[in-house]
Design an enzyme around this catalytic site. Structure first.
Site, PDB file in Angstrom:
ATOM      1  CG  ASP A 147      -2.005  -1.080   1.176  1.00 46.53           C
ATOM      2  OD1 ASP A 147      -1.979  -1.897   0.242  1.00 46.53           O
ATOM      3  OD2 ASP A 147      -2.850  -1.136   2.096  1.00 46.53           O
ATOM      4  CG  HIS A 154     -11.319   1.118   0.158  1.00 45.74           C
ATOM      5  ND1 HIS A 154     -11.345  -0.190   0.546  1.00 45.74           N
ATOM      6  CD2 HIS A 154     -10.393   1.725   0.958  1.00 45.74           C
ATOM      7  CE1 HIS A 154     -10.484  -0.374   1.539  1.00 45.74           C
ATOM      8  NE2 HIS A 154      -9.885   0.774   1.805  1.00 45.74           N
ATOM      9  CE  LYS A 162      -4.079  -4.292   1.250  1.00 39.27           C
ATOM     10  NZ  LYS A 162      -4.789  -3.248   1.991  1.00 39.27           N
ATOM     11  CB  CYS A 203      -2.084  -2.906   5.254  1.00 43.14           C
ATOM     12  SG  CYS A 203      -3.797  -2.327   5.072  1.00 43.14           S
TER      13      CYS A 203
HETATM   14  C1  VGL Z   1      -4.698   0.759   5.686  1.00 40.79           C
HETATM   15  C2  VGL Z   1      -6.301   1.635   7.068  1.00 40.79           C
HETATM   16  C3  VGL Z   1      -7.242   1.539   6.064  1.00 40.79           C
HETATM   17  C4  VGL Z   1      -3.272   0.345   5.503  1.00 40.79           C
HETATM   18  C5  VGL Z   1      -5.636   0.634   4.678  1.00 40.79           C
HETATM   19  O1  VGL Z   1      -2.800   0.275   4.335  1.00 40.79           O
HETATM   20  O2  VGL Z   1      -2.589   0.082   6.530  1.00 40.79           O
HETATM   21  N1  VGL Z   1      -5.044   1.241   6.874  1.00 40.79           N
HETATM   22  N2  VGL Z   1      -6.894   1.030   4.874  1.00 40.79           N
HETATM   23 ZN    ZN Z   2      -8.318   1.085   3.295  1.00 37.66          ZN
END
Ligand code: VGL
Ligand code: ZN
Length: 206
Positions: free
Chosen positions: A13, A53, A111, A156
């Site tokens: 991410d 999302h 995801k 994550c």
């Molecule tokens: C994440 C909160 C919401 C992350 C993703 O990548 O850690 N945290 N969505």
């Molecule tokens: Zn997220």
């Protein structure tokens, strides 16, 4: 740690919304980019994850009237932290950081694309049961060890590392390539939990 040919570098991410100026900015989040770019040159196999999302996702505080960002609700699959709207499919916030070198990636796992369930982990959604397919990919490719870095350490990265262990993969996290959200001590809880699960926490890989 000596890198092997059956290792996977899993980059979690590294997207604009988790970097300074983004919708869910992680302090110093963009500092992971040069570290991860160097790591990517050291590994034979690289996979990226991308938080992805739909508008109105169930993990967004804006989808729960009266709920504040960073509060928690109970979803059918368990407790869920509510976040500011972030990483909406196709937006610049959901794009990888512009300096992240992505060319070497063999796969991008998206995801969190189902409206009713969040997915922190690269392996399972937040019900801890719906698979993303990454475990099957690793097994079919003969990749035995997962080395990860990215954002955020306590969400994550943490969930991905715990699931990798649960699935039986040797697992390491390169802390120099991670930054945390750290909600109410969540970073300390995450590092303790990863250690207890047998995840190797490395400062860096020279
Ligand atoms: C994440 C909160 C919401 C992350 C993703 O990548 O850690 N945290 N969505
Ligand atoms: Zn997220």
């Amino acid at each position: 740690m000596k890198i092997r040919s059956d290792d996977l570098l899993l980059i979690i991410d590294v997207q604009n919304d988790f970097c300074p100026g983004g919708a869910l900015a992680v302090a110093d989040g963009d500092a992971v980019v040069p570290v991860i770019n160097r790591l990517a040159t050291q590994f034979d196999h690289v996979v990226l994850t991308q938080d992805w999302h739909p508008v109105g996702h169930g993990s967004f505080a804006s989808s729960h009237p009266g709920a504040a960002p960073f509060s928690s609700v109970t979803m059918p699959y368990g407790p869920q932290t509510l976040w500011p709207d972030h990483c909406i499919q196709g937006t610049s916030g959901a794009a990888f950081h512009p300096q992240l070198v992505t060319d070497k990636a063999e796969l991008v796992i998206r995801k969190g694309f189902r409206g009713a369930i969040d997915s922190y982990s690269a392996f399972f959604e937040n019900d801890r049961a719906t698979p993303t397919g990454l475990a099957g990919y690793l097994r079919e490719r003969g990749l035995k060890r997962v080395v990860m870095a990215g954002l955020a350490t306590d969400y994550c990265v943490n969930y991905s590392a715990l699931d990798a262990r649960r699935l039986g993969f040797e697992t390491a996290v390169v802390m120099a390539g991670c930054r945390a959200i750290d909600l109410q001590g969540s970073l300390a809880v995450a590092t303790e939990g990863m250690r207890a699960a047998g995840v190797t926490l490395l400062d860096d890989i020279a």
